[in-house]
Design a protein around this motif. Structure first.
Motif, mmCIF file in Angstrom:
data_model
loop_
_atom_site.group_PDB
_atom_site.id
_atom_site.type_symbol
_atom_site.label_atom_id
_atom_site.label_comp_id
_atom_site.label_asym_id
_atom_site.label_seq_id
_atom_site.Cartn_x
_atom_site.Cartn_y
_atom_site.Cartn_z
ATOM 1 N N CYS A 1 21.733 0.462 -17.371
ATOM 2 C CA CYS A 1 23.054 -0.054 -17.834
ATOM 3 C C CYS A 1 23.638 -0.572 -16.723
ATOM 4 C CB CYS A 1 24.086 1.372 -18.194
ATOM 5 S SG CYS A 1 23.596 2.020 -19.793
ATOM 6 N N TRP B 1 12.053 1.143 -23.977
ATOM 7 C CA TRP B 1 12.856 0.779 -22.959
ATOM 8 C C TRP B 1 13.343 -0.446 -23.126
ATOM 9 C CZ3 TRP B 1 15.359 4.389 -20.813
ATOM 10 C CH2 TRP B 1 14.828 5.643 -20.573
ATOM 11 N N TYR C 1 15.713 -0.794 -25.991
ATOM 12 C CA TYR C 1 16.946 -0.169 -25.478
ATOM 13 C C TYR C 1 17.542 -1.228 -24.543
ATOM 14 C CZ TYR C 1 19.925 2.997 -22.754
ATOM 15 O OH TYR C 1 21.376 3.747 -22.231
ATOM 16 N N GLN D 1 21.507 -2.538 -25.477
ATOM 17 C CA GLN D 1 22.453 -2.549 -24.502
ATOM 18 C C GLN D 1 23.352 -3.736 -24.079
ATOM 19 O OE1 GLN D 1 24.250 -0.113 -23.577
ATOM 20 N NE2 GLN D 1 23.052 1.644 -23.499
ATOM 21 N N ALA E 1 25.211 -4.715 -27.118
ATOM 22 C CA ALA E 1 26.339 -3.955 -27.192
ATOM 23 C C ALA E 1 27.408 -4.587 -26.298
ATOM 24 C CB ALA E 1 26.150 -2.493 -26.939
ATOM 25 N N HIS F 1 20.617 12.533 -20.312
ATOM 26 C CA HIS F 1 19.751 11.603 -19.841
ATOM 27 C C HIS F 1 17.987 11.820 -20.418
ATOM 28 C CE1 HIS F 1 21.871 8.898 -17.582
ATOM 29 N NE2 HIS F 1 22.788 9.918 -17.310
ATOM 30 N N LEU G 1 17.630 10.713 -23.779
ATOM 31 C CA LEU G 1 17.298 9.219 -24.049
ATOM 32 C C LEU G 1 15.988 8.946 -23.367
ATOM 33 C CD1 LEU G 1 21.067 8.126 -22.828
ATOM 34 C CD2 LEU G 1 19.811 7.522 -24.938
ATOM 35 N N ALA G 2 15.572 9.609 -22.250
ATOM 36 C CA ALA G 2 14.384 9.355 -21.626
ATOM 37 C C ALA G 2 13.202 9.686 -22.604
ATOM 38 C CB ALA G 2 14.042 10.087 -20.357
ATOM 39 N N PRO H 1 14.302 6.567 -25.983
ATOM 40 C CA PRO H 1 15.366 5.561 -25.491
ATOM 41 C C PRO H 1 15.979 4.968 -26.866
ATOM 42 C CG PRO H 1 13.281 5.093 -24.139
ATOM 43 C CD PRO H 1 13.017 6.076 -25.389
ATOM 44 N N MET H 2 15.122 4.505 -27.741
ATOM 45 C CA MET H 2 15.999 3.888 -28.857
ATOM 46 C C MET H 2 16.242 4.841 -29.908
ATOM 47 S SD MET H 2 17.260 1.134 -28.547
ATOM 48 C CE MET H 2 18.134 1.470 -30.094
ATOM 49 N N ASN I 1 16.315 6.063 -32.504
ATOM 50 C CA ASN I 1 15.701 5.941 -33.895
ATOM 51 C C ASN I 1 16.585 7.094 -34.816
ATOM 52 O OD1 ASN I 1 14.084 3.999 -33.549
ATOM 53 N ND2 ASN I 1 12.222 5.520 -32.933
ATOM 54 N N ARG J 1 28.338 4.985 -21.283
ATOM 55 C CA ARG J 1 27.944 3.650 -21.539
ATOM 56 C C ARG J 1 26.548 3.855 -21.922
ATOM 57 N NH1 ARG J 1 27.012 1.279 -15.849
ATOM 58 N NH2 ARG J 1 26.615 3.094 -14.600
ATOM 59 N N GLU J 2 25.785 4.920 -21.287
ATOM 60 C CA GLU J 2 24.189 4.913 -21.677
ATOM 61 C C GLU J 2 24.077 5.213 -23.231
ATOM 62 O OE1 GLU J 2 25.814 6.708 -19.463
ATOM 63 O OE2 GLU J 2 24.815 6.624 -17.610
ATOM 64 N N LEU J 3 25.223 5.523 -23.916
ATOM 65 C CA LEU J 3 25.031 5.604 -25.349
ATOM 66 C C LEU J 3 25.449 4.301 -26.013
ATOM 67 C CD1 LEU J 3 26.068 9.431 -25.481
ATOM 68 C CD2 LEU J 3 23.759 8.496 -25.711
ATOM 69 N N ARG J 4 26.257 3.424 -25.390
ATOM 70 C CA ARG J 4 26.924 2.468 -26.237
ATOM 71 C C ARG J 4 26.126 1.940 -27.296
ATOM 72 N NH1 ARG J 4 29.310 -2.575 -22.475
ATOM 73 N NH2 ARG J 4 31.297 -1.294 -22.177
ATOM 74 N N CYS J 5 24.857 1.767 -27.249
ATOM 75 C CA CYS J 5 24.290 0.990 -28.424
ATOM 76 C C CYS J 5 24.226 1.831 -29.592
ATOM 77 C CB CYS J 5 23.180 0.323 -27.940
ATOM 78 S SG CYS J 5 21.790 1.482 -27.118
#
Lengths: 115, 115
Positions: free
Chosen positions: A32, A54, A57, A61, A64, B60, B63-64, B67-68, B70, B87-91
């Motif tokens: 990010c 990744w 992702y 991002q 976004a 985290h 997400l790891a 990451p995408m 689905n 912001r890590e989740l923004r998408c």
């Protein structure tokens, strides 16, 4: 591609995850930060890119961060068929470097235009 | 939220750290097991979530793991401003249950869709 870009006289600096990420910091946060702190995002879309969550992702991002991109998202296709081009990027022109000799040059010019 | 989800006829089972973790086992290992063994991850993002390093750690790890996402990572906002959304989740789309009457129902429907 990164070697080419960084060796140019214009002093382009790239963020390459494996080289530039801070070990020990959260992967998603690093990505990010990289997305937020970059002028533009060159998405080198290869068969591996499409399979790697990744990479996807980061693409999401970047979108976004700036859905309409304004030239900041630069899709670069290498070795993939046009129909595999991610539909999320469909409204953006891409550079196809698969058989193009001056592909890197075109990427550089595009980066410099968006600065 | 957990009571609501577990009382539904669909038989949703939740992992709630304080209730379900095995006493004596390493906290982080337990959390990783929980993340890996779950179909999806509902992140209830409140002001406390944002301040709690364990909550962020789980976010985290989720997400790891994917990451995408689905659809497996389901962000749920409660009592936080949209600009504090990590912001890590923004998408990823989120569900805001702050003023929503049928918020729990929407969470359940989303969980069932990702099964």
């Amino acid at each position: 591609m990164v070697s080419y870009l960084e060796s140019q006289p214009e002093g382009i600096r790239c963020f390459l995850q494996l080289r530039d990420a801070t070990p020990g910091s959260a992967i998603t946060t690093e990505l990010c930060d990289a997305v937020q702190n970059s002028h533009c995002w060159v998405l080198l879309i290869t068969p591996s890119f499409l399979e790697d969550p990744w990479c996807r992702y980061q693409m999401h991002q970047a979108l976004a961060e700036a859905p309409m991109a304004n030239g900041r998202t630069i899709p670069v296709l290498k070795g993939i068929d046009r129909r595999d081009y991610p539909r999320e990027l469909r409204c953006l022109y891409y550079i196809d470097v698969t058989r193009k000799e001056n592909g890197f040059r075109q990427i550089k010019d595009t980066i410099l235009r968006c600065k």
